[in-house]
Design an enzyme around this catalytic site. Structure first.
Site, PDB file in Angstrom:
ATOM      1  N   GLY A  41       0.790  -1.227   0.000  1.00  0.00           N
ATOM      2  CA  GLY A  41       0.000   0.000   0.000  1.00  0.00           C
ATOM      3  C   GLY A  41       0.820   1.272   0.000  1.00  0.00           C
ATOM      4  O   GLY A  41       0.279   2.359  -0.169  1.00  0.00           O
ATOM      5  N   CYS A 250     -28.062  -9.467 -14.952  1.00  0.00           N
ATOM      6  CA  CYS A 250     -27.597  -9.061 -16.280  1.00  0.00           C
ATOM      7  C   CYS A 250     -28.624  -9.503 -17.331  1.00  0.00           C
ATOM      8  O   CYS A 250     -29.078 -10.645 -17.332  1.00  0.00           O
ATOM      9  CB  CYS A 250     -26.238  -9.690 -16.562  1.00  0.00           C
ATOM     10  SG  CYS A 250     -25.702  -9.554 -18.282  1.00  0.00           S
ATOM     11  N   CYS A 253     -26.691 -12.486 -19.518  1.00  0.00           N
ATOM     12  CA  CYS A 253     -26.294 -13.778 -18.948  1.00  0.00           C
ATOM     13  C   CYS A 253     -27.041 -14.096 -17.657  1.00  0.00           C
ATOM     14  O   CYS A 253     -26.907 -15.187 -17.118  1.00  0.00           O
ATOM     15  CB  CYS A 253     -24.780 -13.818 -18.706  1.00  0.00           C
ATOM     16  SG  CYS A 253     -24.254 -12.865 -17.261  1.00  0.00           S
ATOM     17  N   CYS A 275     -23.544  -7.070 -17.898  1.00  0.00           N
ATOM     18  CA  CYS A 275     -22.251  -7.180 -17.217  1.00  0.00           C
ATOM     19  C   CYS A 275     -21.249  -6.200 -17.813  1.00  0.00           C
ATOM     20  O   CYS A 275     -21.162  -6.050 -19.031  1.00  0.00           O
ATOM     21  CB  CYS A 275     -21.673  -8.587 -17.401  1.00  0.00           C
ATOM     22  SG  CYS A 275     -22.548  -9.864 -16.518  1.00  0.00           S
ATOM     23  N   CYS A 281     -19.292 -12.372 -18.992  1.00  0.00           N
ATOM     24  CA  CYS A 281     -20.661 -12.436 -19.507  1.00  0.00           C
ATOM     25  C   CYS A 281     -20.754 -13.422 -20.672  1.00  0.00           C
ATOM     26  O   CYS A 281     -21.633 -14.289 -20.686  1.00  0.00           O
ATOM     27  CB  CYS A 281     -21.090 -11.043 -19.956  1.00  0.00           C
ATOM     28  SG  CYS A 281     -22.855 -10.880 -20.249  1.00  0.00           S
TER      29      CYS A 281
END
Ligand SMILES: Nc1ncnc2c1ncn2[C@@H]1O[C@H](COP(=O)(O)OP(=O)(O)OP(=O)(O)O)[C@@H](O)[C@H]1O
Ligand SMILES: [Mg+2]
Lengths: 297, 261
Positions: A41, A250, A253, A275, A281
């Site tokens: 980080g 979605c 899908c 998606c 997807c």
């Protein structure tokens, strides 16, 4: 063939060094990456090079990818979840021409995934590396523009300022309105900008089996989240972190577990949610649908 | 003023600070006791702000030391603490109200967040509690709680100073530094702000180091006053005594030129 595999692979240009950057530059960047991995980080300064692309096109991510890419690696490039936007296609072609590497759209097959603004829906595995393109690496910059000061604040872990921003959100909107680039605490020590991914993706940063590298070209900063590192999204006790949700799945899908984009379907206000991760997807829809979309796009 | 307290809260010993060849501080020594209000007066360039910044841990002296009574540790040289410790001290047990509010406030962040930033830095993670605390403090400094979500950039000068005060006192510090807190304000606004400062310092038992060029402000607030000239303390004593019966010629000059007889 996957939808984005180019017709007849691009030839490697023999006149440029492997992956474009010279070996000394790549070594310098790898040293910065090692340092970044050792201090999860923490932003490490590096000597960012001019790239044959303008800033904002992922020059930081490209330099990171160029420095870790090996000739047998398989590369995937996504932009907002999609493998076939101009940005993704250009970067993919760049590495095909300069490194001659194999490319894929299949998240599971990729060794290195360079990404702008998303983490793939398909869970990553050990050995994979996710390279983020970062426009603004300093999470406190908007509230504290002095770099000398933010560096000191990171050094001393003085992070009250981050909650000032969340406080402001709640005071003005009634909830934490930050939806992208939602700040995180890495390994219980450094506050980090996850790059402009939707906060929906923040939980995927946490304890990921993959190595996650972040490159900011213009700001000349590199940082990292090593595999299996704790990454928590900042919040208040009485306003906990929450991800976006949608009312239905979605439209293509049916997934109820993925990040959805709203797309217009006609000129009369018709719209649907699909998606954002196109590979996820299409793989859920099966081969037939996949080729239809491929022909259309 | 808790004059019976065993140790001073703050202790300056033989402070010296140069800017190139300019002597901004020379041989400055004094003690400040818990709950005591000390005014530093003197003409422009006499070293008042320099002294304040040296005392507040923001400007290291070339010579001498600044000691502060740390809980459980006694008098400690603040410049020997590590930077993190000194910064934590500065935003918990100290306050610093700047002459120009823009130096002490986040001008584009709401008044409420300005007030409770220190609490968030100390780890408070409950929005509801922070909100209540902000509202309380806006009331303590006589700001309209309805302004809690407004940014100080649209506040008047007097309101900004009140907000600075709230932002500094929210952690209940023992020591507050004030640099010309009322200068640049209208006379009536000044008077109200001075009343507020007098009330808060009493209620909270604050020790204060107050820089001012206005002897009337010293007279109103300070138990003790120190007169500076060319970086040196030329005279110090109980405020009333010092202003009514100045001994040093420079103090006599100051008093006669500012306070009508
Ligand atoms: N950053 C600096 N660089 C050089 N000289 C400085 C600096 N700051 C202050 N000085 C000088 O040090 C001396 C003391 O200045 P200081 O600001 O402490 O005075 P002051 O009593 O606060 O004056 P004022 O009433 O005008 O605020 C002056 O001669 C000033 O010119
Ligand atoms: Mg001054």
């Amino acid at each position: 063939m996957r939808m984005c595999d180019p017709p007849g692979s691009l030839e490697r240009d023999p006149n440029v060094n492997f992956a474009y950057l010279d070996e000394r530059t790549k070594r310098m960047i790898r040293r910065a990456l090692l340092k970044a991995v050792c201090i999860p980080g923490h932003q490490v300064a590096f000597g960012s090079r001019e790239m044959p692309l303008p800033y904002g096109w992922g020059t930081g991510g490209i330099q990171v990818t160029a420095s870790i890419l090996g000739p047998r690696d398989v590369l995937k490039v996504i932009d907002q979840g999609s493998d076939d936007t101009v940005n993704a296609v250009n970067i993919r072609r760049f590495f095909q021409r300069t490194a001659g590497v194999a490319v894929t759209t299949d998240t599971t097959r990729a060794d290195i995934i360079q990404t702008r603004h998303r983490i793939p829906e398909t869970p990553l595995r050990e050995g994979q590396i996710l390279v983020f393109q970062v426009p603004a690496p300093e999470p406190m910059q908007r509230l504290e523009p002095r770099q000398s000061e933010t560096r000191k604040m990171h050094g001393l872990a003085e992070y009250g300022l981050m909650h000032v921003k969340l406080y402001e959100d709640i005071a003005h909107y009634g909830h934490i309105a930050t939806t992208y680039d939602y700040p995180v605490l890495v390994n219980n020590r450094y506050v980090m900008s996850p790059s402009p991914i939707p906060k929906f993706d923040n939980p995927k940063l946490n304890m990921s089996p993959a190595l996650q590298l972040f490159g900011a070209g213009r700001e000349k900063r590199i940082y990292a989240v090593p595999p299996y590192t704790a990454v928590t999204s900042l919040a208040f006790d009485d306003h906990p972190f929450e991800v976006q949700r949608w009312e239905s799945g979605c439209a293509l899908c049916g997934s109820r577990a993925s990040f959805l984009d709203e797309v217009l379907t006609d000129d009369h206000g018709g719209r649907m949610f699909v998606c954002s991760d196109s590979d996820y997807c299409t793989s859920r829809q099966g081969a037939d649908v996949r080729s239809v979309i491929s022909d259309g796009g | 003023m808790a004059a019976d307290s065993a140790t001073p809260l703050l202790c300056a010993r033989a402070l010296r600070r140069l800017y190139g060849r300019i002597v901004a501080l020379e041989e400055v020594s004094f003690e400040l006791w818990p709950g005591e209000i000390l005014a530093i007066v003197g003409e422009s360039g006499s070293g008042k702000s320099t002294l304040l910044h040296v005392l507040a841990g923001q400007l290291e002296p070339d010579e001498g030391e600044v000691l502060f009574d740390l809980p459980g540790r006694g008098l400690q040289d603040i410049y020997r603490l590590c930077e993190g410790e000194r910064r934590t001290l500065a935003r918990t047990d100290w306050g610093f109200v700047h002459q120009h509010a823009v130096d002490g406030l986040r001008m584009h962040v709401s008044a409420g967040a300005n007030v409770v930033e220190r609490q968030m830095a100390l780890g408070e993670r409950h929005y509801g509690r922070l909100r209540r605390l902000a509202l309380d403090w806006l009331q303590h400094v006589e700001l309209d709680p309805a302004r809690i979500d407004d940014a100080p950039v649209i506040f008047s000068g007097g309101m900004r100073q009140r907000l600075q005060i709230a932002r500094n006192l929210v952690t209940l510090p023992r020591l507050v530094f004030l640099d010309e807190p009322t200068s640049g304000l209208d006379v009536s606004v000044q008077a109200r702000l001075l009343d507020l400062l007098r009330r808060l310092t009493r209620e909270l038992g604050l020790a204060v180091v107050l820089v001012t060029h206005d002897l009337a402000v010293a007279r109103l607030l300070a138990h003790r006053t120190m007169v500076m000239q060319l970086g040196r303390v030329v005279e110090s004593g109980l405020t009333d005594q010092l202003l009514d019966d100045p001994v040093h010629p420079y103090t006599q000059l100051l008093v006669s030129s500012v306070l009508p007889p």
